[in-house]
Scaffold this motif. Structure first.
Motif, PDB file in Angstrom:
ATOM      1  N   PRO A 133      -8.797  -1.982   6.525  1.00  0.00           N
ATOM      2  CA  PRO A 133      -8.088  -2.253   5.442  1.00  0.00           C
ATOM      3  C   PRO A 133      -6.798  -1.413   5.681  1.00  0.00           C
ATOM      4  O   PRO A 133      -6.574  -0.344   6.181  1.00  0.00           O
ATOM      5  N   ILE A 134      -5.696  -1.805   5.067  1.00  0.00           N
ATOM      6  CA  ILE A 134      -4.472  -1.018   4.929  1.00  0.00           C
ATOM      7  C   ILE A 134      -4.041  -0.751   3.355  1.00  0.00           C
ATOM      8  O   ILE A 134      -4.006   0.103   2.957  1.00  0.00           O
ATOM      9  N   ARG A 135      -3.965  -1.995   2.628  1.00  0.00           N
ATOM     10  CA  ARG A 135      -3.939  -1.952   1.209  1.00  0.00           C
ATOM     11  C   ARG A 135      -4.094  -3.179   0.571  1.00  0.00           C
ATOM     12  O   ARG A 135      -4.263  -4.177   1.123  1.00  0.00           O
ATOM     13  N   GLU A 136      -4.533  -3.108  -0.921  1.00  0.00           N
ATOM     14  CA  GLU A 136      -4.733  -4.074  -1.632  1.00  0.00           C
ATOM     15  C   GLU A 136      -3.732  -4.372  -2.742  1.00  0.00           C
ATOM     16  O   GLU A 136      -3.283  -3.239  -3.498  1.00  0.00           O
ATOM     17  N   ALA A 137      -3.458  -5.530  -3.313  1.00  0.00           N
ATOM     18  CA  ALA A 137      -2.423  -5.445  -4.531  1.00  0.00           C
ATOM     19  C   ALA A 137      -2.655  -6.793  -5.224  1.00  0.00           C
ATOM     20  O   ALA A 137      -3.002  -7.916  -4.477  1.00  0.00           O
TER      21      ALA A 137
END
Length: 127
Positions: free
Chosen positions: A41-45
């Motif tokens: 994972p890097i980011r969620e949005a």
């Protein structure tokens, strides 16, 4: 030996700070002793179109190229699946022993918006 690759549009558009973050994640995860596919994972949005965006570093630790053609991905938090979608991405081809950043876009209706959609894991789901 695992190597970091960039899809052409990503290589041109990624911000310096994001590039550095991705390179750091790659350095920390490139030597894992697995022979599979791993999504780090890097980011969620959630964007303005109410799509759920999951940005990951896709590690292809296998000896075969990775192609997303009618590939079902799920996003889970613990044992609970929060999102699922079938992806066909002709521009995303990850060579053997390579890692590439990518954002998978789950359309509205393919995810459960209740609660936080953070700290989950993305994985290929066999039908």
């Amino acid at each position: 030996m695992q190597k970091l690759q960039w899809e052409k549009s990503w290589d041109k558009a990624v911000a310096t700070q994001d590039r550095e973050q991705i390179e750091l994640i790659f350095l920390k995860t490139k030597d894992l002793m697995i022979e599979d596919i791993l999504f780090t994972p890097i980011r969620e949005a959630i964007n303005y179109k109410k799509e759920f965006l999951v940005t990951v570093l896709v590690h292809n630790f296998t000896d075969q190229k990775l192609i997303f053609d009618q590939t079902r991905l799920v996003y889970a938090i613990g044992n609970e699946i929060k999102a699922r979608h079938l992806f066909t991405l002709t521009m995303l081809i990850i060579p053997p022993k390579a890692s590439m950043p990518w954002t998978f876009i789950f359309p509205e209706g393919s995810y459960i918006a209740a609660g936080f959609l953070e700290n989950g894991r993305l994985q290929i789901h066999s039908i």
